[in-house]
Design a protein around this motif. Structure first.
Motif, PDB file in Angstrom:
ATOM      1  N   HIS A   1       0.680  -1.145  -0.020  1.00  0.00           N
ATOM      2  CA  HIS A   1      -0.056   0.024  -0.010  1.00  0.00           C
ATOM      3  C   HIS A   1       0.793   1.241   0.021  1.00  0.00           C
ATOM      4  CE1 HIS A   1      -3.560  -2.401   0.503  1.00  0.00           C
ATOM      5  NE2 HIS A   1      -3.096  -3.072   1.637  1.00  0.00           N
ATOM      6  N   LEU A   2       1.985   1.301   0.407  1.00  0.00           N
ATOM      7  CA  LEU A   2       2.967   2.542   0.578  1.00  0.00           C
ATOM      8  C   LEU A   2       4.021   2.354  -0.318  1.00  0.00           C
ATOM      9  CD1 LEU A   2       2.471   2.687   4.386  1.00  0.00           C
ATOM     10  CD2 LEU A   2       1.642   4.508   2.819  1.00  0.00           C
ATOM     11  N   THR A   3       4.238   1.206  -1.004  1.00  0.00           N
ATOM     12  CA  THR A   3       5.377   1.193  -2.179  1.00  0.00           C
ATOM     13  C   THR A   3       6.805   1.273  -1.767  1.00  0.00           C
ATOM     14  OG1 THR A   3       5.624   3.366  -2.746  1.00  0.00           O
ATOM     15  CG2 THR A   3       3.685   2.479  -3.918  1.00  0.00           C
ATOM     16  N   TYR A   4       6.795   0.787  -0.262  1.00  0.00           N
ATOM     17  CA  TYR A   4       8.218   0.449   0.004  1.00  0.00           C
ATOM     18  C   TYR A   4       8.597  -0.726  -0.510  1.00  0.00           C
ATOM     19  CZ  TYR A   4       7.888   3.870   3.797  1.00  0.00           C
ATOM     20  OH  TYR A   4       7.857   5.125   4.328  1.00  0.00           O
ATOM     21  N   THR A   5      10.112  -0.776  -0.535  1.00  0.00           N
ATOM     22  CA  THR A   5      10.635  -2.243  -1.100  1.00  0.00           C
ATOM     23  C   THR A   5      11.498  -2.962  -0.011  1.00  0.00           C
ATOM     24  OG1 THR A   5      12.496  -0.857  -2.112  1.00  0.00           O
ATOM     25  CG2 THR A   5      10.642  -1.654  -3.421  1.00  0.00           C
ATOM     26  N   LYS A   6      11.571  -4.160   0.000  1.00  0.00           N
ATOM     27  CA  LYS A   6      12.375  -4.876   0.843  1.00  0.00           C
ATOM     28  C   LYS A   6      13.739  -4.618   0.641  1.00  0.00           C
ATOM     29  CE  LYS A   6       9.457  -8.882   2.141  1.00  0.00           C
ATOM     30  NZ  LYS A   6       9.200 -10.331   1.861  1.00  0.00           N
ATOM     31  N   PHE A   7      14.584  -4.128   1.612  1.00  0.00           N
ATOM     32  CA  PHE A   7      15.989  -3.521   1.294  1.00  0.00           C
ATOM     33  C   PHE A   7      17.136  -4.307   1.964  1.00  0.00           C
ATOM     34  CE2 PHE A   7      19.108   0.010   2.314  1.00  0.00           C
ATOM     35  CZ  PHE A   7      19.215   0.340   0.931  1.00  0.00           C
ATOM     36  N   ARG A   8      17.111  -4.544   3.270  1.00  0.00           N
ATOM     37  CA  ARG A   8      18.152  -5.419   4.001  1.00  0.00           C
ATOM     38  C   ARG A   8      17.488  -6.329   5.041  1.00  0.00           C
ATOM     39  NH1 ARG A   8      20.215  -3.428   0.115  1.00  0.00           N
ATOM     40  NH2 ARG A   8      21.773  -1.718   0.256  1.00  0.00           N
ATOM     41  N   THR A   9      18.063  -7.385   5.183  1.00  0.00           N
ATOM     42  CA  THR A   9      17.542  -8.451   6.160  1.00  0.00           C
ATOM     43  C   THR A   9      18.698  -8.821   7.228  1.00  0.00           C
ATOM     44  OG1 THR A   9      18.335 -10.107   4.632  1.00  0.00           O
ATOM     45  CG2 THR A   9      16.153  -9.239   4.418  1.00  0.00           C
TER      46      THR A   9
ATOM     47  N   CYS B   1      12.501  -2.142   5.052  1.00  0.00           N
ATOM     48  CA  CYS B   1      11.822  -1.830   4.019  1.00  0.00           C
ATOM     49  C   CYS B   1      12.294  -0.296   3.918  1.00  0.00           C
ATOM     50  CB  CYS B   1      10.515  -1.964   3.986  1.00  0.00           C
ATOM     51  SG  CYS B   1      10.029  -3.716   4.108  1.00  0.00           S
ATOM     52  N   VAL B   2      12.419   0.303   2.550  1.00  0.00           N
ATOM     53  CA  VAL B   2      12.771   1.624   2.260  1.00  0.00           C
ATOM     54  C   VAL B   2      11.934   1.983   0.902  1.00  0.00           C
ATOM     55  CG1 VAL B   2      14.653   0.949   0.490  1.00  0.00           C
ATOM     56  CG2 VAL B   2      14.920   3.232   1.862  1.00  0.00           C
ATOM     57  N   LYS B   3      11.940   3.176   1.003  1.00  0.00           N
ATOM     58  CA  LYS B   3      11.201   4.144   0.187  1.00  0.00           C
ATOM     59  C   LYS B   3      11.810   5.413  -0.389  1.00  0.00           C
ATOM     60  CE  LYS B   3       6.531   6.216  -0.744  1.00  0.00           C
ATOM     61  NZ  LYS B   3       5.260   6.311  -0.350  1.00  0.00           N
ATOM     62  N   ARG B   4      12.067   5.832  -1.465  1.00  0.00           N
ATOM     63  CA  ARG B   4      12.445   7.023  -1.946  1.00  0.00           C
ATOM     64  C   ARG B   4      11.419   8.027  -2.000  1.00  0.00           C
ATOM     65  NH1 ARG B   4      17.097   8.563  -4.962  1.00  0.00           N
ATOM     66  NH2 ARG B   4      16.739  10.462  -6.410  1.00  0.00           N
ATOM     67  N   LEU B   5      11.462   9.125  -1.323  1.00  0.00           N
ATOM     68  CA  LEU B   5      10.389  10.102  -1.247  1.00  0.00           C
ATOM     69  C   LEU B   5      10.703  11.311  -2.175  1.00  0.00           C
ATOM     70  CD1 LEU B   5      10.768  10.640   2.832  1.00  0.00           C
ATOM     71  CD2 LEU B   5       8.865   9.462   1.526  1.00  0.00           C
ATOM     72  N   ALA B   6      11.621  11.178  -3.133  1.00  0.00           N
ATOM     73  CA  ALA B   6      11.858  12.247  -4.050  1.00  0.00           C
ATOM     74  C   ALA B   6      10.887  11.766  -5.029  1.00  0.00           C
ATOM     75  CB  ALA B   6      13.257  12.069  -4.618  1.00  0.00           C
ATOM     76  N   ASP B   7      10.939  12.459  -6.378  1.00  0.00           N
ATOM     77  CA  ASP B   7       9.911  12.539  -7.466  1.00  0.00           C
ATOM     78  C   ASP B   7       9.816  11.014  -7.840  1.00  0.00           C
ATOM     79  OD1 ASP B   7      11.000  15.560  -8.814  1.00  0.00           O
ATOM     80  OD2 ASP B   7       9.566  15.158  -7.279  1.00  0.00           O
ATOM     81  N   GLU B   8       8.710  10.679  -8.162  1.00  0.00           N
ATOM     82  CA  GLU B   8       8.497   9.237  -8.914  1.00  0.00           C
ATOM     83  C   GLU B   8       9.471   9.277 -10.243  1.00  0.00           C
ATOM     84  OE1 GLU B   8       6.421   8.172  -5.637  1.00  0.00           O
ATOM     85  OE2 GLU B   8       6.908   6.976  -7.454  1.00  0.00           O
ATOM     86  N   TYR B   9      10.048   8.185 -10.448  1.00  0.00           N
ATOM     87  CA  TYR B   9      10.844   7.749 -11.783  1.00  0.00           C
ATOM     88  C   TYR B   9      10.153   6.770 -12.338  1.00  0.00           C
ATOM     89  CZ  TYR B   9      14.029  10.889  -9.264  1.00  0.00           C
ATOM     90  OH  TYR B   9      14.622  11.920  -8.754  1.00  0.00           O
ATOM     91  N   GLY B  10       9.279   6.023 -11.983  1.00  0.00           N
ATOM     92  CA  GLY B  10       8.809   4.835 -12.875  1.00  0.00           C
ATOM     93  C   GLY B  10       9.959   3.673 -13.214  1.00  0.00           C
ATOM     94  N   ASP B  11       9.955   3.444 -14.251  1.00  0.00           N
ATOM     95  CA  ASP B  11      11.048   2.305 -14.669  1.00  0.00           C
ATOM     96  C   ASP B  11      12.140   2.787 -14.926  1.00  0.00           C
ATOM     97  OD1 ASP B  11       8.510   0.320 -16.333  1.00  0.00           O
ATOM     98  OD2 ASP B  11       9.007   0.272 -13.986  1.00  0.00           O
ATOM     99  N   GLU B  12      12.434   4.196 -14.884  1.00  0.00           N
ATOM    100  CA  GLU B  12      13.901   4.738 -15.238  1.00  0.00           C
ATOM    101  C   GLU B  12      14.888   4.480 -14.356  1.00  0.00           C
ATOM    102  OE1 GLU B  12      15.592   9.267 -16.056  1.00  0.00           O
ATOM    103  OE2 GLU B  12      13.529   8.900 -15.691  1.00  0.00           O
ATOM    104  N   VAL B  13      15.816   4.050 -14.664  1.00  0.00           N
ATOM    105  CA  VAL B  13      17.162   3.954 -13.899  1.00  0.00           C
ATOM    106  C   VAL B  13      17.674   5.317 -13.264  1.00  0.00           C
ATOM    107  CG1 VAL B  13      19.465   3.088 -13.582  1.00  0.00           C
ATOM    108  CG2 VAL B  13      17.831   1.913 -15.183  1.00  0.00           C
ATOM    109  N   VAL B  14      17.743   5.277 -11.955  1.00  0.00           N
ATOM    110  CA  VAL B  14      18.048   6.437 -11.297  1.00  0.00           C
ATOM    111  C   VAL B  14      19.334   6.294 -10.757  1.00  0.00           C
ATOM    112  CG1 VAL B  14      17.465   8.206  -9.378  1.00  0.00           C
ATOM    113  CG2 VAL B  14      15.596   6.970 -10.513  1.00  0.00           C
TER     114      VAL B  14
END
Length: 410
Positions: free
Chosen positions: A167-175, A377-390
């Motif tokens: 629901h919040l578009t975070y991704t699993k980052f480290r374990t 889990c982590v989420k980038r709060l900057a602008d949305e980039y879609g599928d573009e490699v940042v």
């Protein structure tokens, strides 16, 4: 500013925590919500009458409450805490003084918000309250120029993982792994072949910046952590030899063949824990181990402390070292921390390390008390980039062998 959500017979307002009017209600929410339920066993956390204690020591912090507003009396039904700080998220490519490759790598810093202590009363779950709380916290992160938001939860906390990843578009980052060792009734022996040094905070800060400056999550305000009254000291161990170190430069110029360092944080002053839902047979076995240990203390039986009543613990952070005997030096430092915790009336010593931490074999722990996979889990709060490699997007980086776990976030 308030955010309001309507339900069938009442509304829920999300707002900032106000100590005088909200303390009792916030404490009630924390008290009714167990932490990391798994297999019928849960871990209850008591914040010792200070709902802000887990974020109060951070450079910038906020606590939110969700409150019902309807025909009945107002009630706090959810809480959330967060903090913002500057941390390391990677390192620059190695360069020399002329700009060509070959020199040392430098740290890349970012501002990140950390979400912790999300609690919603069982009677009010699945109503979107947690979602509203997190979104409001993310808005506060953005207003404080945070580029990322991250959180941690146990791998078995399916509801929390679903909220953040679906629901919040975070991704699993480290374990990383949470390693816990019980504190026995007797002290652990420290061999004379190893020298133990207690480092002044200024020395410890310089050493940590030298050792960990490019390690993920290393806090730029490490000096504030080391000088905090809850930090009980930084300790360095090395095989005994006649050299006496007077400064960091002296230490780095003539380092011992092997050495290790760690710091100890007094978590028991912030909160207490309690295991609940444990079978009577296991409780009885733990009680028997303590009884036998009291009767024959000279055998130094590794008895299980009483973890079924409120207990405190010490947290070990900044674990690092170098040399072929570094693991052995870490084990020595952990023994010293165990003895400190024993004198401080604690029942466990814990730490958190990366999944592939190279010094993990030197950290004693009991598997049944530990968490082999803590999901960050982590989420980038900057602008949305879609599928573009940042370029420089931390969320897509490869994990390093180590992480630096801030004791203020435990």
């Amino acid at each position: 500013m308030k955010q309001v959500q309507s339900f069938n017979t009442y509304e829920v307002v999300v707002r900032e925590y106000e100590a005088e009017q909200d303390r009792t209600g916030a404490e009630a929410v924390d008290r009714l919500c167990d932490v990391s339920p798994s297999g019928g066993v849960s871990l209850f956390m008591d914040l010792l009458g200070d709902p802000l204690c887990r974020v109060r020591n951070s450079p910038a912090f906020l606590m939110l409450v969700a409150e019902t507003c309807g025909p009945a009396e107002r009630e706090i039904v959810g809480v959330l805490r967060g903090c913002v700080k500057t941390i390391t998220c990677g390192k620059t490519a190695p360069r020399n003084s002329t700009g060509a490759a070959g020199g040392g790598a430098g740290p890349i810093f970012t501002k990140a918000g950390y979400i912790l202590g999300l609690r919603v009363l069982p009677s009010h779950r699945r109503m979107g309250i947690g979602l509203k709380l997190v979104k409001r916290m993310e808005d506060w992160f953005r207003s404080n120029d945070a580029e990322y938001s991250y959180m941690a939860t146990d791998k078995n906390n399916i509801a929390s993982l679903r909220l953040f990843t679906h629901h919040l578009t975070y991704t699993k980052f480290r374990t990383p792994r949470i390693l816990v060792h019980p504190v026995f009734a007797h002290p652990l022996p420290l061999p004379n072949s190893t020298t133990l040094l207690r480092l002044p905070p200024s020395f410890a800060e310089s050493l940590y910046r030298h050792l960990f400056s490019t390690t993920e999550f290393f806090p730029n305000d490490i000096d504030a952590i080391l000088n905090n009254p809850l930090s009980l000291g930084t300790f360095l161990a090395h095989p005994t030899h006649p050299v006496s170190y007077t400064s960091l430069d002296h230490f780095l110029a003539h380092p011992p063949a092997s050495w290790a360092v760690l710091s100890v944080w007094n978590s028991s002053s912030l909160f207490q824990l309690e295991l609940r839902g444990v079978a009577r047979l296991k409780k009885g076995m733990a009680w028997t181990s303590r009884a036998v240990d009291r009767m024959v203390p000279w055998l130094r039986i590794p008895s299980v402390p009483n973890l079924f009543r409120p207990f405190g613990g010490y947290f070990l952070y900044g674990i690092g070292g170098e040399g072929p005997q570094a693991e052995k030096m870490v084990r020595f430092l952990c023994r010293n921390a165990h003895n400190m915790a024993r004198e401080g009336g604690c029942r466990v010593v814990a730490t958190e390390v990366a999944e592939c931490e190279p010094l993990v074999k030197g950290i004693p722990y009991w598997k049944r008390l530990s968490f082999e996979e803590d999901v960050w889990c982590v989420k980038r709060l900057a602008d949305e980039y879609g599928d573009e490699v940042v370029v420089g997007d931390w969320t897509r980086s490869v994990p390093g062998s180590s992480i630096f776990v801030d004791p203020r976030e435990v």
